[in-house]
Design an enzyme around this catalytic site. Structure first.
Site, PDB file in Angstrom:
ATOM      1  N   ASN A 222       0.841  -1.201   0.000  1.00  0.00           N
ATOM      2  CA  ASN A 222       0.000   0.000   0.000  1.00  0.00           C
ATOM      3  C   ASN A 222       0.872   1.246   0.000  1.00  0.00           C
ATOM      4  O   ASN A 222       1.948   1.284   0.613  1.00  0.00           O
ATOM      5  CB  ASN A 222      -1.011  -0.006   1.156  1.00  0.00           C
ATOM      6  CG  ASN A 222      -0.417  -0.246   2.521  1.00  0.00           C
ATOM      7  OD1 ASN A 222       0.588  -0.933   2.660  1.00  0.00           O
ATOM      8  ND2 ASN A 222      -1.031   0.313   3.544  1.00  0.00           N
TER       9      ASN A 222
ATOM     10  N   GLU B 137       0.366   5.158   0.755  1.00  0.00           N
ATOM     11  CA  GLU B 137      -0.564   6.172   1.266  1.00  0.00           C
ATOM     12  C   GLU B 137      -0.162   7.568   0.825  1.00  0.00           C
ATOM     13  O   GLU B 137       0.957   7.802   0.369  1.00  0.00           O
ATOM     14  CB  GLU B 137      -0.622   6.076   2.804  1.00  0.00           C
ATOM     15  CG  GLU B 137      -1.184   4.734   3.249  1.00  0.00           C
ATOM     16  CD  GLU B 137      -1.438   4.648   4.738  1.00  0.00           C
ATOM     17  OE1 GLU B 137      -0.946   5.499   5.502  1.00  0.00           O
ATOM     18  OE2 GLU B 137      -2.150   3.701   5.132  1.00  0.00           O
TER      19      GLU B 137
ATOM     20  N   CYS C 129      -4.199   0.744  -2.444  1.00  0.00           N
ATOM     21  CA  CYS C 129      -3.995  -0.511  -1.720  1.00  0.00           C
ATOM     22  C   CYS C 129      -2.926  -1.379  -2.393  1.00  0.00           C
ATOM     23  O   CYS C 129      -2.685  -1.279  -3.606  1.00  0.00           O
ATOM     24  CB  CYS C 129      -5.283  -1.333  -1.680  1.00  0.00           C
ATOM     25  SG  CYS C 129      -6.599  -0.620  -0.701  1.00  0.00           S
TER      26      CYS C 129
ATOM     27  N   GLU D  11      -3.044  -4.488  -3.202  1.00  0.00           N
ATOM     28  CA  GLU D  11      -3.564  -5.366  -4.260  1.00  0.00           C
ATOM     29  C   GLU D  11      -3.614  -4.635  -5.598  1.00  0.00           C
ATOM     30  O   GLU D  11      -3.279  -5.177  -6.642  1.00  0.00           O
ATOM     31  CB  GLU D  11      -4.981  -5.848  -3.904  1.00  0.00           C
ATOM     32  CG  GLU D  11      -5.055  -6.713  -2.661  1.00  0.00           C
ATOM     33  CD  GLU D  11      -5.282  -5.926  -1.378  1.00  0.00           C
ATOM     34  OE1 GLU D  11      -4.786  -4.782  -1.266  1.00  0.00           O
ATOM     35  OE2 GLU D  11      -5.948  -6.461  -0.484  1.00  0.00           O
TER      36      GLU D  11
ATOM     37  N   CYS E  27     -10.748  -3.062  -4.333  1.00  0.00           N
ATOM     38  CA  CYS E  27      -9.787  -4.041  -4.873  1.00  0.00           C
ATOM     39  C   CYS E  27     -10.502  -5.290  -5.379  1.00  0.00           C
ATOM     40  O   CYS E  27     -10.083  -5.885  -6.379  1.00  0.00           O
ATOM     41  CB  CYS E  27      -8.749  -4.401  -3.821  1.00  0.00           C
ATOM     42  SG  CYS E  27      -7.586  -3.049  -3.522  1.00  0.00           S
TER      43      CYS E  27
HETATM   44  N1  THU Z   1      -5.167  -1.587   2.598  1.00  0.00           N
HETATM   45  C1  THU Z   1      -4.599  -2.358   1.636  1.00  0.00           C
HETATM   46  O1  THU Z   1      -3.545  -2.020   1.086  1.00  0.00           O
HETATM   47  N2  THU Z   1      -5.213  -3.519   1.295  1.00  0.00           N
HETATM   48  C2  THU Z   1      -6.283  -4.057   1.946  1.00  0.00           C
HETATM   49  O2  THU Z   1      -6.695  -5.153   1.622  1.00  0.00           O
HETATM   50  C3  THU Z   1      -6.921  -3.302   3.041  1.00  0.00           C
HETATM   51  C4  THU Z   1      -6.445  -1.903   3.222  1.00  0.00           C
HETATM   52  C5  THU Z   1      -4.462  -0.374   3.034  1.00  0.00           C
HETATM   53  C6  THU Z   1      -5.048   0.934   2.619  1.00  0.00           C
HETATM   54  C7  THU Z   1      -4.503   1.860   3.687  1.00  0.00           C
HETATM   55  O3  THU Z   1      -3.206   2.273   3.310  1.00  0.00           O
HETATM   56  C8  THU Z   1      -4.388   0.996   4.916  1.00  0.00           C
HETATM   57  O4  THU Z   1      -4.405  -0.344   4.443  1.00  0.00           O
HETATM   58  C9  THU Z   1      -5.485   1.197   5.943  1.00  0.00           C
HETATM   59  O5  THU Z   1      -6.742   1.091   5.356  1.00  0.00           O
END
Ligand code: THU
Length: 129
Positions: free
Chosen positions: A41, A43, A52, A54, A88
């Site tokens: 991920n 941010e 995310c 994925e 996702c």
């Molecule tokens: N996040 C992901 O990367 N994948 C997931 O399956 C769930 C959420 C990330 C997004 C954000 O950076 C952090 O987790 C909190 O939501």
């Protein structure tokens, strides 16, 4: 293959850029040639522009020419294993269809599901015909 993919997702998780949530996620997507595309991920200070793990993995794969996928592993440090978010799931369905989704944590807990069970009754290109 599942073990290798899970390990790749756990390693990818280490590259997460998650200064706002502190929640690190890794993903590893295998195509039919067994090539693996990873993501973490990423941010953003706007929050809303966060991507995310994925989607990073799948967009990397698509942009490098991969088209047929077999399974994806998703790694996060939770006891209740972390599944892909709704956005996702939609993107995974679009490019991968009903693939296997392996959820894993750093203590070796894992569970394998099918995307169809995580994402029943999807909207997809068939509605646009
Ligand atoms: N996040 C992901 O990367 N994948 C997931 O399956 C769930 C959420 C990330 C997004 C954000 O950076 C952090 O987790 C909190 O939501």
């Amino acid at each position: 293959m599942d073990k290798l993919l899970s390990e790749a997702a756990l390693r990818a998780r280490e590259h997460a850029h998650a200064p706002y949530s502190g929640f690190k996620v890794g993903a590893a997507l295998a195509d039919i040639t067994a090539r693996v595309y990873t993501g973490s991920n990423v941010e953003n200070s706007t929050y809303g522009l966060t991507v995310c793990a994925e989607r990073v993995a799948i967009f990397k794969a698509i942009s490098e020419g991969a088209r047929k996928f077999v399974k994806i592993a998703v790694a996060a440090d939770t006891e209740n294993l972390t599944p892909p978010c709704g956005a996702c799931r939609q993107i995974l369905w679009e490019f991968c269809g009903d693939i296997e989704v392996i959820l894993v944590n750093p203590r070796g807990k894992s569970e394998t599901l099918r995307l169809k069970d995580l994402f029943p009754r999807p909207f997809d290109e068939k509605f646009l015909e």
